[in-house]
Design an enzyme around this catalytic site. Structure first.
Site, PDB file in Angstrom:
ATOM      1  N   SER A 287       7.955   1.170  -6.850  1.00 32.26           N
ATOM      2  CA  SER A 287       9.296   0.632  -7.102  1.00 32.26           C
ATOM      3  C   SER A 287       9.436   0.210  -8.554  1.00 32.26           C
ATOM      4  O   SER A 287      10.553   0.005  -9.027  1.00 32.26           O
ATOM      5  CB  SER A 287       9.547  -0.601  -6.236  1.00 32.26           C
ATOM      6  OG  SER A 287       9.298  -0.336  -4.898  1.00 32.26           O
TER       7      SER A 287
ATOM      8  N   HIS B 103      10.864   7.953  -4.683  1.00 26.51           N
ATOM      9  CA  HIS B 103      11.080   6.579  -4.223  1.00 26.51           C
ATOM     10  C   HIS B 103      11.916   6.581  -2.946  1.00 26.51           C
ATOM     11  O   HIS B 103      13.140   6.698  -2.999  1.00 26.51           O
ATOM     12  CB  HIS B 103      11.766   5.784  -5.347  1.00 26.51           C
ATOM     13  CG  HIS B 103      11.836   4.317  -5.098  1.00 26.51           C
ATOM     14  ND1 HIS B 103      12.915   3.551  -5.472  1.00 26.51           N
ATOM     15  CD2 HIS B 103      10.963   3.464  -4.525  1.00 26.51           C
ATOM     16  CE1 HIS B 103      12.692   2.292  -5.129  1.00 26.51           C
ATOM     17  NE2 HIS B 103      11.519   2.217  -4.559  1.00 26.51           N
TER      18      HIS B 103
ATOM     19  N   GLU C 223      15.141   8.434  -4.309  1.00 26.45           N
ATOM     20  CA  GLU C 223      15.308   8.506  -5.763  1.00 26.45           C
ATOM     21  C   GLU C 223      14.173   9.369  -6.299  1.00 26.45           C
ATOM     22  O   GLU C 223      13.004   9.119  -5.982  1.00 26.45           O
ATOM     23  CB  GLU C 223      15.200   7.113  -6.390  1.00 26.45           C
ATOM     24  CG  GLU C 223      16.462   6.300  -6.333  1.00 26.45           C
ATOM     25  CD  GLU C 223      16.294   4.950  -7.023  1.00 26.45           C
ATOM     26  OE1 GLU C 223      17.034   4.684  -7.974  1.00 26.45           O
ATOM     27  OE2 GLU C 223      15.435   4.163  -6.608  1.00 26.45           O
TER      28      GLU C 223
ATOM     29  N   ASN D 249      17.529  -0.311  -7.745  1.00 26.60           N
ATOM     30  CA  ASN D 249      17.129  -1.689  -8.024  1.00 26.60           C
ATOM     31  C   ASN D 249      17.742  -2.207  -9.326  1.00 26.60           C
ATOM     32  O   ASN D 249      17.999  -3.399  -9.466  1.00 26.60           O
ATOM     33  CB  ASN D 249      15.608  -1.816  -8.069  1.00 26.60           C
ATOM     34  CG  ASN D 249      15.020  -1.851  -6.666  1.00 26.60           C
ATOM     35  OD1 ASN D 249      15.677  -2.291  -5.726  1.00 26.60           O
ATOM     36  ND2 ASN D 249      13.797  -1.385  -6.522  1.00 26.60           N
TER      37      ASN D 249
HETATM   38  N1  LIG Z   1       8.620  -2.155   1.263  1.00 29.60           N
HETATM   39  C1  LIG Z   1       9.670  -1.601   0.682  1.00 29.60           C
HETATM   40  O1  LIG Z   1      10.829  -1.886   1.041  1.00 29.60           O
HETATM   41  C2  LIG Z   1       9.478  -0.563  -0.387  1.00 29.60           C
HETATM   42  C3  LIG Z   1      10.562   0.282  -0.709  1.00 29.60           C
HETATM   43  C4  LIG Z   1      10.366   1.300  -1.654  1.00 29.60           C
HETATM   44  C5  LIG Z   1       9.125   1.434  -2.269  1.00 29.60           C
HETATM   45  N2  LIG Z   1       8.095   0.582  -1.963  1.00 29.60           N
HETATM   46  C6  LIG Z   1       6.798   0.808  -2.623  1.00 29.60           C
HETATM   47  O2  LIG Z   1       5.936   1.451  -1.685  1.00 29.60           O
HETATM   48  C7  LIG Z   1       4.581   1.091  -1.953  1.00 29.60           C
HETATM   49  C8  LIG Z   1       3.939   0.558  -0.688  1.00 29.60           C
HETATM   50  O3  LIG Z   1       4.666  -0.562  -0.234  1.00 29.60           O
HETATM   51  P1  LIG Z   1       4.586  -1.079   1.278  1.00 29.60           P
HETATM   52  O4  LIG Z   1       5.728  -2.019   1.458  1.00 29.60           O
HETATM   53  O5  LIG Z   1       4.411   0.062   2.201  1.00 29.60           O
HETATM   54  O6  LIG Z   1       3.217  -1.930   1.214  1.00 29.60           O
HETATM   55  P2  LIG Z   1       2.233  -2.320   2.411  1.00 29.60           P
HETATM   56  O7  LIG Z   1       1.552  -3.551   1.984  1.00 29.60           O
HETATM   57  O8  LIG Z   1       2.967  -2.317   3.717  1.00 29.60           O
HETATM   58  O9  LIG Z   1       1.178  -1.096   2.452  1.00 29.60           O
HETATM   59  C9  LIG Z   1       0.251  -0.861   1.445  1.00 29.60           C
HETATM   60  C10 LIG Z   1      -0.930  -0.111   2.043  1.00 29.60           C
HETATM   61  O10 LIG Z   1      -1.812   0.256   0.974  1.00 29.60           O
HETATM   62  C11 LIG Z   1      -3.132   0.156   1.460  1.00 29.60           C
HETATM   63  N3  LIG Z   1      -4.078   0.066   0.353  1.00 29.60           N
HETATM   64  C12 LIG Z   1      -4.313  -0.982  -0.459  1.00 29.60           C
HETATM   65  N4  LIG Z   1      -5.278  -0.671  -1.335  1.00 29.60           N
HETATM   66  C13 LIG Z   1      -5.640   0.618  -1.087  1.00 29.60           C
HETATM   67  C14 LIG Z   1      -6.582   1.502  -1.663  1.00 29.60           C
HETATM   68  N5  LIG Z   1      -7.376   1.116  -2.657  1.00 29.60           N
HETATM   69  N6  LIG Z   1      -6.702   2.738  -1.146  1.00 29.60           N
HETATM   70  C15 LIG Z   1      -5.914   3.112  -0.104  1.00 29.60           C
HETATM   71  N7  LIG Z   1      -5.007   2.333   0.462  1.00 29.60           N
HETATM   72  C16 LIG Z   1      -4.869   1.086  -0.015  1.00 29.60           C
HETATM   73  C17 LIG Z   1      -3.111  -1.070   2.352  1.00 29.60           C
HETATM   74  O11 LIG Z   1      -4.203  -1.082   3.265  1.00 29.60           O
HETATM   75  C18 LIG Z   1      -1.750  -0.919   3.048  1.00 29.60           C
HETATM   76  O12 LIG Z   1      -1.864  -0.200   4.244  1.00 29.60           O
HETATM   77  C19 LIG Z   1       4.632   0.102  -3.116  1.00 29.60           C
HETATM   78  O13 LIG Z   1       4.429   0.809  -4.307  1.00 29.60           O
HETATM   79  C20 LIG Z   1       6.058  -0.438  -3.053  1.00 29.60           C
HETATM   80  O14 LIG Z   1       6.528  -0.885  -4.304  1.00 29.60           O
HETATM   81  C21 LIG Z   1       8.256  -0.397  -1.024  1.00 29.60           C
END
Ligand SMILES: NC(=O)c1ccc[n+]([C@@H]2O[C@H](COP(=O)([O-])OP(=O)(O)OC[C@H]3O[C@@H](n4cnc5c(N)ncnc54)[C@H](O)[C@@H]3O)[C@@H](O)[C@H]2O)c1
Length: 281
Positions: A118, A139, A151, A189
């Protein structure tokens, strides 16, 4: 031709991304460091597919078929054969850079590496690989199976071919694309968070109550929910983090986070997830 897709990170976003790729016929390798996250992701995907089937959005048979196309792994080496990878691990810059370095070494030559970040510049992520022209931002919006938009962010070195393949994939997933250059906040955003921040300023300055700010924006501008309700949904810590990305990235005071937003995060009032934000849950 993209057939096999790797998804890195099986959290909130990763499970949704794996879901849509598998639903539209791609073989998916879902990678995470944590085994419980992988198990939880597959359970969530199955439940979400079952809900879609119950509503008649997808045929019943597609539930098992879709889940059957997803293979989980804790070994990055299992992504060696994927044609396209989408990274959705925790939003932490050193972690993402390390993952891309390793992914670049592991993935076959020619594979495209996308990030769902993000806030981290795609250009910076691309620069740690030996294939910056094959790195792109993809995204997705939360919840992925429901939200129409993706995106697509072109890094400084992203090639036209990488962009074209990604654009075609978005269409194959039955999603719509909005294309952004690689600047903080991309499109959504960049515009949404200052609006939310301004709503917090309106509350902070005593211009109106939270209820009236939300009512004003909901009924006055035809939004499905008011900005403070939306902030509680997103999480106030996430809103603050994104405002700081805009503020630091542009060095422009117009993105200054509202002191009330900072104070609420310090107090642990993070919105729905903590039971309290602008409203109580
Ligand atoms: N949550 C949202 O609304 C949203 C929306 C758009 C984009 N994003 C982006 O998506 C990405 C993930 O966000 P999320 O909300 O799913 O987070 P989350 O915390 O739900 O999931 C992250 C995952 O990454 C894993 N992880 C951590 N370290 C790791 C590693 N070294 N190797 C492999 N896996 C690893 C964790 O175990 C976890 O399952 C981020 O970059 C976030 O900015 C989030």
């Amino acid at each position: 031709m993209i057939k096999q897709v790797g998804v890195l990170g099986a959290g909130q976003m990763g499970n949704g991304i794996a879901h849509v790729f598998a639903q539209f016929g791609y073989q998916v390798v879902l990678y995470d460091i944590a085994a419980p996250q992988l198990e939880k992701a597959v359970t969530t995907i199955r439940q979400n597919l079952e809900r879609q089937a119950k509503k008649g959005a997808i045929p019943e048979a597609l539930v098992g078929e879709t889940v059957g196309r997803i293979r989980t792994t804790q070994a990055l080496a299992d992504l060696a054969a994927v044609d396209f990878a989408v990274e959705a691990v925790t939003e932490n810059e050193p972690l993402k850079l390390e993952i891309f370095r390793r992914l670049d070494e592991t993935a076959k030559a020619g594979a495209i590496l996308a990030s769902n970040t993000s806030s981290i510049p795609i250009t910076k992520i691309a620069a740690v690989t030996r294939r910056p022209e094959k790195v792109i931002g993809m995204h997705f919006m939360n919840p992925v199976p429901v939200m129409k938009l993706v995106e697509v962010i072109r890094g400084h070195a992203t090639s036209d071919e990488t962009f074209a393949v990604t654009a075609e994939l978005v269409a194959k997933l039955d999603k719509e694309m909005a294309v952004s250059q690689d600047y903080p906040g991309f499109i959504v955003n960049r515009i949404l968070m200052p609006m939310i921040n301004e709503a917090v300023f309106a509350l902070y300055e005593g211009i109106a109550t939270a209820e009236d700010i939300d009512k004003g924006m909901k009924l006055g501008t035809n939004q499905p929910m008011g900005p403070l309700t939306l902030a509680d949904f997103i999480g106030l810590d996430t809103c603050l983090a994104i405002m700081n990305v805009l503020y630091d990235g542009f060095k422009d005071p117009k993105y200054r986070p509202c002191p009330l937003l900072v104070k609420m995060v310090n107090a642990g009032y993070l919105g729905r997830k903590s039971g309290r934000g602008f409203y109580s849950y």
